[in-house]
Structures are given as structure tokens and as C-alpha cells.
Design a protein around this motif. Structure first.
Motif, PDB file in Angstrom:
ATOM      1  N   GLY A  11      20.870  96.170  12.917  1.00  0.00           N
ATOM      2  CA  GLY A  11      20.439  94.801  13.161  1.00  0.00           C
ATOM      3  C   GLY A  11      18.942  94.755  13.384  1.00  0.00           C
ATOM      4  O   GLY A  11      18.193  95.643  13.003  1.00  0.00           O
ATOM      5  N   THR A  12      18.513  93.693  14.017  1.00  0.00           N
ATOM      6  CA  THR A  12      17.096  93.471  14.277  1.00  0.00           C
ATOM      7  C   THR A  12      16.567  94.494  15.279  1.00  0.00           C
ATOM      8  O   THR A  12      17.208  94.737  16.301  1.00  0.00           O
ATOM      9  CB  THR A  12      16.902  92.053  14.854  1.00  0.00           C
ATOM     10  OG1 THR A  12      17.513  91.113  13.990  1.00  0.00           O
ATOM     11  CG2 THR A  12      15.444  91.718  15.024  1.00  0.00           C
ATOM     12  N   PRO A  13      15.380  95.060  15.011  1.00  0.00           N
ATOM     13  CA  PRO A  13      14.783  95.950  16.023  1.00  0.00           C
ATOM     14  C   PRO A  13      14.504  95.149  17.301  1.00  0.00           C
ATOM     15  O   PRO A  13      14.258  93.945  17.246  1.00  0.00           O
ATOM     16  CB  PRO A  13      13.473  96.414  15.389  1.00  0.00           C
ATOM     17  CG  PRO A  13      13.470  95.937  13.991  1.00  0.00           C
ATOM     18  CD  PRO A  13      14.545  94.929  13.834  1.00  0.00           C
ATOM     19  N   ARG A  14      14.564  95.836  18.445  1.00  0.00           N
ATOM     20  CA  ARG A  14      14.368  95.145  19.716  1.00  0.00           C
ATOM     21  C   ARG A  14      13.380  95.897  20.601  1.00  0.00           C
ATOM     22  O   ARG A  14      13.356  97.121  20.622  1.00  0.00           O
ATOM     23  CB  ARG A  14      15.686  95.018  20.469  1.00  0.00           C
ATOM     24  CG  ARG A  14      16.749  94.294  19.707  1.00  0.00           C
ATOM     25  CD  ARG A  14      18.040  94.156  20.454  1.00  0.00           C
ATOM     26  NE  ARG A  14      18.411  95.368  21.164  1.00  0.00           N
ATOM     27  CZ  ARG A  14      19.340  95.417  22.101  1.00  0.00           C
ATOM     28  NH1 ARG A  14      19.997  94.345  22.438  1.00  0.00           N
ATOM     29  NH2 ARG A  14      19.643  96.559  22.695  1.00  0.00           N
ATOM     30  N   ARG A  39       6.399  95.774  15.167  1.00  0.00           N
ATOM     31  CA  ARG A  39       7.678  96.273  14.663  1.00  0.00           C
ATOM     32  C   ARG A  39       8.524  95.195  13.998  1.00  0.00           C
ATOM     33  O   ARG A  39       9.593  95.491  13.481  1.00  0.00           O
ATOM     34  CB  ARG A  39       8.489  96.860  15.820  1.00  0.00           C
ATOM     35  CG  ARG A  39       7.846  98.051  16.464  1.00  0.00           C
ATOM     36  CD  ARG A  39       8.479  98.343  17.819  1.00  0.00           C
ATOM     37  NE  ARG A  39       7.801  99.410  18.489  1.00  0.00           N
ATOM     38  CZ  ARG A  39       8.251 100.650  18.562  1.00  0.00           C
ATOM     39  NH1 ARG A  39       9.405 100.958  18.031  1.00  0.00           N
ATOM     40  NH2 ARG A  39       7.558 101.577  19.169  1.00  0.00           N
ATOM     41  N   GLY A  40       8.090  93.933  14.094  1.00  0.00           N
ATOM     42  CA  GLY A  40       8.922  92.842  13.598  1.00  0.00           C
ATOM     43  C   GLY A  40      10.204  92.753  14.397  1.00  0.00           C
ATOM     44  O   GLY A  40      11.284  92.513  13.864  1.00  0.00           O
ATOM     45  N   ALA A  41      10.083  92.943  15.714  1.00  0.00           N
ATOM     46  CA  ALA A  41      11.253  93.069  16.591  1.00  0.00           C
ATOM     47  C   ALA A  41      11.453  91.827  17.458  1.00  0.00           C
ATOM     48  O   ALA A  41      10.533  91.049  17.685  1.00  0.00           O
ATOM     49  CB  ALA A  41      11.088  94.293  17.500  1.00  0.00           C
ATOM     50  N   GLU A  42      12.670  91.708  17.948  1.00  0.00           N
ATOM     51  CA  GLU A  42      13.015  90.688  18.927  1.00  0.00           C
ATOM     52  C   GLU A  42      12.598  91.208  20.304  1.00  0.00           C
ATOM     53  O   GLU A  42      12.750  92.392  20.601  1.00  0.00           O
ATOM     54  CB  GLU A  42      14.527  90.463  18.887  1.00  0.00           C
ATOM     55  CG  GLU A  42      15.032  89.471  19.885  1.00  0.00           C
ATOM     56  CD  GLU A  42      16.546  89.317  19.821  1.00  0.00           C
ATOM     57  OE1 GLU A  42      17.000  88.196  20.084  1.00  0.00           O
ATOM     58  OE2 GLU A  42      17.257  90.301  19.527  1.00  0.00           O
ATOM     59  N   PRO A  94      10.383  86.563  18.183  1.00  0.00           N
ATOM     60  CA  PRO A  94      11.680  86.077  18.663  1.00  0.00           C
ATOM     61  C   PRO A  94      11.895  86.544  20.104  1.00  0.00           C
ATOM     62  O   PRO A  94      11.683  87.715  20.424  1.00  0.00           O
ATOM     63  CB  PRO A  94      12.689  86.733  17.722  1.00  0.00           C
ATOM     64  CG  PRO A  94      11.907  87.148  16.525  1.00  0.00           C
ATOM     65  CD  PRO A  94      10.507  87.409  16.987  1.00  0.00           C
ATOM     66  N   ASP A 117      15.868 100.910  19.933  1.00  0.00           N
ATOM     67  CA  ASP A 117      15.172 100.018  20.867  1.00  0.00           C
ATOM     68  C   ASP A 117      13.924 100.712  21.409  1.00  0.00           C
ATOM     69  O   ASP A 117      13.811 101.938  21.373  1.00  0.00           O
ATOM     70  CB  ASP A 117      16.071  99.667  22.058  1.00  0.00           C
ATOM     71  CG  ASP A 117      17.198  98.714  21.701  1.00  0.00           C
ATOM     72  OD1 ASP A 117      17.141  98.090  20.622  1.00  0.00           O
ATOM     73  OD2 ASP A 117      18.144  98.601  22.505  1.00  0.00           O
TER      74      ASP A 117
END
Length: 187
Positions: A11-14, A39-42, A94, A117
């Protein structure tokens, strides 16, 4: 732990960041935003809370209205910290704030449960507070299943703590600087 679900791998990196409202945690929050952008992360800012007297004390004397009030206060503290950190502006990543019941270290490790993460932590409190309480960053570094980034106290914050310590010593009529005996012992 209460109030957090397990996440699927992938899923989305966090980027998970511990937030307490202290200046050290706000510095960590700013660094976490930078890491999330790169990182283009949440971004998951996490504030952990416990009932007054801890879990053991609450089990002995449960009071649901008090528990609800403490949880509401924790949510308000997290939102206040985010407002202070971003000045009401959008951090341009995000954002999913998380308020979780539990000790800070275990709660952060529980939220940052994916190997991909990044867990970002700051230093908070003065030297005395850090000596009296378990080190959250040491706990997370030992137990987390993901990389842990510890953000040092900003130099200005370090100077502020030193200034406050000098002010306390002056108020208590103690020597403000190092005593000659300490200087001689250092040599």
C-alpha cells in the motif's frame, strides 16, 4: 492497545511521527513532513494517552466519563500541536492523525507496524524528565520493525532549556554557572 487496526503490508508508504506537543516533537513533525514529501508517503502523527494513574490505576477504579474526557483532551492536544506546527496551513502531504490509548513507545511501535514505514521521534522534556521516564526513542529503536529516525533537539530549544535552568537556579539562589570545584574536577 485500543483504537488502532492492523495494516496490510504494502500500500501507500507511511511516515509515523510521535507527537506530544513539546517543541522537540514539533521539530520531529516538521522532519516527518519532509520525509513524507520525499517518499510520497502518508503522514501519521500519533499521540498516545493513558488514563490518569495508568492502566493499572484505571482498572482498580474505572470511571468511563473521566476516560472519555481524557481521550477528548488527547485529541484536542494533537490537533493543537498540528495547528502550531503548520500554522493552519496544509502540510501538502496526506495526513491521518491517530490518537491511541497506551504507553507511548508500545503505541508507536504498534502503529508503525509495516517494514516499509519510517518512525520519526523527537526528544522532549528536560534532562530530569528523561531520567525519570523510559526513553521512548530507545524503546522504539529496540522494538520497531521499521527504520527509526530520531530528530535531535534544535539548538534554539537546547539554549531555551539551558536558559530556563539558569533562571531556576537564580530563583533558588544557587550558583548560576559551574562552581570552581566542578571546573577543577573536570581538568
Amino acid at each position: 492497545m485500543h483504537g488502532i487496526e492492523r495494516h496490510e503490508d504494502g500500500g501507500t508508504p507511511r511516515v509515523v511521527v510521535g507527537v506530544s506537543g513539546s517543541l522537540g516533537s514539533l521539530a520531529a513533525l516538521h522532519r516527518a513532513v519532509t520525509e513524507a514529501r520525499e517518499r510520497g508517503a502518508e503522514l501519521l502523527p500519533v499521540l498516545a494517552w493513558e488514563p490518569p494513574g495508568g492502566e493499572h490505576g484505571y482498572r482498580r477504579s474505572p470511571c468511563p466519563p473521566l476516560l472519555a474526557a481524557v481521550r477528548d483532551a488527547a485529541e484536542q492536544r494533537l490537533h493543537r500541536a498540528l495547528d502550531e506546527a503548520f500554522g493552519g496551513n496544509d502540510p501538502a502531504v496526506p495526513l491521518r492523525p491517530v490518537v491511541i490509548r497506551g504507553e507511548t513507545g508500545p503505541a508507536l511501535v504498534d502503529v508503525a507496524d509495516r517494514p516499509g514505514d519510517l518512525l520519526v521521534l523527537g526528544q522532549s522534556g528536560g534532562l530530569l524528565r528523561r531520567r525519570l521516564r523510559r526513553s521512548v526513542s530507545a524503546y522504539c529503536a529496540r522494538r520497531a520493525g521499521c527504520p527509526v529516525l530520531t530528530v535531535p533537539v534544535p539548538a534554539l530549544l537546547h539554549d531555551l532549556h539551558e536558559l530556563e535552568a539558569r533562571e531556576r537556579r537564580a530563583r533558588w539562589h544557587l550558583p548560576v554557572g559551574p562552581t570552581p570545584e566542578l571546573l577543577a574536577a573536570k581538568r
